[in-house]
Write a protein that holds these residues in place. Structure first.
Motif, PDB file in Angstrom:
ATOM      1  N   THR A  87      23.203  38.105  18.371  1.00  0.00           N
ATOM      2  CA  THR A  87      22.485  39.208  17.730  1.00  0.00           C
ATOM      3  C   THR A  87      22.491  38.951  16.218  1.00  0.00           C
ATOM      4  N   SER A  88      21.643  39.676  15.495  1.00  0.00           N
ATOM      5  CA  SER A  88      21.612  39.452  14.039  1.00  0.00           C
ATOM      6  C   SER A  88      22.912  39.921  13.389  1.00  0.00           C
ATOM      7  N   ARG A  89      23.610  40.823  14.057  1.00  0.00           N
ATOM      8  CA  ARG A  89      24.916  41.235  13.527  1.00  0.00           C
ATOM      9  C   ARG A  89      25.944  40.121  13.691  1.00  0.00           C
ATOM     10  N   GLU A  90      25.856  39.420  14.813  1.00  0.00           N
ATOM     11  CA  GLU A  90      26.817  38.329  15.047  1.00  0.00           C
ATOM     12  C   GLU A  90      26.509  37.117  14.171  1.00  0.00           C
ATOM     13  N   LEU A  91      25.221  36.872  13.939  1.00  0.00           N
ATOM     14  CA  LEU A  91      24.828  35.715  13.132  1.00  0.00           C
ATOM     15  C   LEU A  91      23.617  36.091  12.291  1.00  0.00           C
ATOM     16  N   ASP A  92      23.820  36.122  10.977  1.00  0.00           N
ATOM     17  CA  ASP A  92      22.723  36.414  10.054  1.00  0.00           C
ATOM     18  C   ASP A  92      22.021  35.085   9.756  1.00  0.00           C
ATOM     19  N   LEU A  93      20.830  34.923  10.289  1.00  0.00           N
ATOM     20  CA  LEU A  93      20.144  33.631  10.160  1.00  0.00           C
ATOM     21  C   LEU A  93      19.686  33.348   8.731  1.00  0.00           C
ATOM     22  N   ARG A  94      19.823  34.335   7.844  1.00  0.00           N
ATOM     23  CA  ARG A  94      19.487  34.087   6.436  1.00  0.00           C
ATOM     24  C   ARG A  94      20.654  33.441   5.695  1.00  0.00           C
ATOM     25  N   ASP A  95      21.793  33.350   6.372  1.00  0.00           N
ATOM     26  CA  ASP A  95      23.018  32.834   5.768  1.00  0.00           C
ATOM     27  C   ASP A  95      23.185  31.364   6.170  1.00  0.00           C
ATOM     28  N   GLN A  96      22.938  30.480   5.206  1.00  0.00           N
ATOM     29  CA  GLN A  96      22.910  29.050   5.530  1.00  0.00           C
ATOM     30  C   GLN A  96      24.225  28.539   6.100  1.00  0.00           C
ATOM     31  N   ALA A  97      25.346  28.942   5.481  1.00  0.00           N
ATOM     32  CA  ALA A  97      26.645  28.446   5.943  1.00  0.00           C
ATOM     33  C   ALA A  97      26.937  28.927   7.363  1.00  0.00           C
ATOM     34  N   ALA A  98      26.592  30.194   7.629  1.00  0.00           N
ATOM     35  CA  ALA A  98      26.853  30.743   8.964  1.00  0.00           C
ATOM     36  C   ALA A  98      25.994  30.023  10.014  1.00  0.00           C
ATOM     37  N   VAL A  99      24.775  29.699   9.668  1.00  0.00           N
ATOM     38  CA  VAL A  99      23.880  29.011  10.616  1.00  0.00           C
ATOM     39  C   VAL A  99      24.402  27.596  10.887  1.00  0.00           C
ATOM     40  N   ARG A 100      24.842  26.922   9.834  1.00  0.00           N
ATOM     41  CA  ARG A 100      25.405  25.573  10.004  1.00  0.00           C
ATOM     42  C   ARG A 100      26.621  25.612  10.924  1.00  0.00           C
ATOM     43  N   ASP A 101      27.521  26.561  10.675  1.00  0.00           N
ATOM     44  CA  ASP A 101      28.740  26.667  11.492  1.00  0.00           C
ATOM     45  C   ASP A 101      28.386  26.925  12.949  1.00  0.00           C
ATOM     46  N   PHE A 102      27.410  27.793  13.151  1.00  0.00           N
ATOM     47  CA  PHE A 102      26.982  28.129  14.512  1.00  0.00           C
ATOM     48  C   PHE A 102      26.450  26.883  15.239  1.00  0.00           C
ATOM     49  N   PHE A 103      25.587  26.126  14.580  1.00  0.00           N
ATOM     50  CA  PHE A 103      25.045  24.918  15.223  1.00  0.00           C
ATOM     51  C   PHE A 103      26.152  23.888  15.481  1.00  0.00           C
ATOM     52  N   ALA A 104      27.097  23.781  14.541  1.00  0.00           N
ATOM     53  CA  ALA A 104      28.188  22.821  14.717  1.00  0.00           C
ATOM     54  C   ALA A 104      29.035  23.204  15.922  1.00  0.00           C
ATOM     55  N   ALA A 105      29.250  24.505  16.118  1.00  0.00           N
ATOM     56  CA  ALA A 105      30.107  24.962  17.216  1.00  0.00           C
ATOM     57  C   ALA A 105      29.370  24.933  18.557  1.00  0.00           C
TER      58      ALA A 105
END
Ligand code: GFB
Length: 318
Positions: A39-57
């Motif tokens: 969900t957008s609460r779990e992952l803010d796609l505007r946040d570059q670092a969070a998106v990178r971490d998500f793809f890495a995991a």
């Protein structure tokens, strides 16, 4: 051409939205078991670092990029900064992370408003960037054009298999029925249901009623998305539509008929018309072997039934 396997790791970005929700259901129905969502609460796609971490995991192999800040003509013209910034950030972060983490294939979704306001009709893919955009959604369109360019540039520079589908105006179960933010079809459906229930004599329709629009049922779009993911690998936008349009006035009459609203339409000329026409040329997709199959009346009836059964959810989740 990479094919989706039942256990492929598939990320559907924007699964809570109209489009992402339909893609997720379509993938589940086709037996895919390794579906990744946030969900957008779990992952803010505007946040570059969070998106990178998500793809890495999570290491998705396939990505359906259906996450976006979207809205109808009023929302687009009232919040252009948000429509531009949010959509640029979402596209740049997801597309770049998909490249960095070796995603096999990504489908980026855009909109028919990427084409010039007064482009010849029907709109062919090659009309992109040949003229000025429609004012009421220029910010959104620029972000969506940038997303196509990102996919094409990553293909050119890195050989990434990133493609772009451009759907026409969409509708269906799970749509936004908030009158300030929604598109015309759910707005008129809701207004006519409310008017019928309240015994009101008129329903307000924005603008002149003369603009032409094409409407694609969202389950047809989901079907087209899976088709594109498995069969198409080329740069540039690929139109997804029905190839047929109607005036807003005719749409209003059709919705009134489906709902059983027998009152009058009151056109509010103080509201914008937007682009006069944006009919997709769908011959490219047809030549590849896909075409829409849900007629407008049938799709409207399904959406009407869904709304009646899920009214509370439809009106409170936004
Ligand atoms: O669907 P809509 O908001 O967006 O409006 P666009 C389509 C047409 O319907 C306009 C008229 O001429 C509106 O004035 N309309 C009549 C209404 N009554 C209503 C109403 O009650 N609500 C709404 N919303 N419209 C959007 C773009 O353009 O289409 C986006 O802003 C995106 O960027 C999307 O491309 C698909 O079709 O004009």
């Amino acid at each position: 051409m990479p094919v989706l396997q039942p256990d492929s790791r598939i990320y559907v970005a924007g699964h809570r939205g109209l489009v992402g929700g339909a893609i997720l259901s379509r993938l589940q129905a086709a037996g895919h078991t390794n579906l990744i969502t946030r969900t957008s609460r779990e992952l803010d796609l505007r946040d570059q670092a969070a998106v990178r971490d998500f793809f890495a995991a999570e290491r998705p192999q396939f990505v359906f990029l259906a996450a976006a800040k979207v809205g109808g003509i009023l929302a687009n013209s009232t919040y252009p900064a948000q429509f531009l910034f949010d959509n640029l950030m979402i596209a740049a972060n997801v597309i770049n992370a998909a490249h960095e983490h070796g995603v096999t294939k990504l489908l980026n979704l855009g909109s028919s408003c990427i084409y010039p306001r007064l482009a010849p009709q029907p709109l062919k893919e090659e009309y992109l960037l040949t003229g000025p955009l429609e004012d009421t959604n220029r910010a959104y369109a620029v972000a969506k054009i940038a997303a196509i360019e990102l996919c094409d540039s990553y293909r050119t520079q890195y050989g990434a298999d990133f493609i772009s589908g451009m759907p026409t105006n969409l509708y269906g179960p799970g749509d936004n029925f908030d009158l300030k933010g929604s598109h015309v079809l759910p707005a008129l459906l809701r207004k006519m249901i409310d008017a019928k229930e309240a015994g009101a004599k008129t329903v307000e329709v924005w603008g002149s009623g003369t603009p032409l629009r094409e409407f694609l049922y969202v389950d047809d779009l989901a079907d087209a998305c899976l088709f594109l993911m498995e069969r198409v690998s080329e740069p540039g936008p690929i139109n997804i539509g029905t190839g047929e349009d109607l005036t807003i006035r005719d749409l209003a009459h059709l919705i009134a008929d489906v709902v059983g609203f027998q009152g009058d339409l009151a056109f509010d000329a103080s509201k914008p018309d937007g682009t006069p026409r944006k009919l997709m040329d769908v011959s490219r997709l047809a030549a590849l072997g896909w075409s829409a199959h849900t007629g407008l009346r049938e799709g409207l009836e399904k959406t009407y039934a869904w709304y009646l059964a899920h009214r509370e959810e439809a009106l409170t989740t936004r």
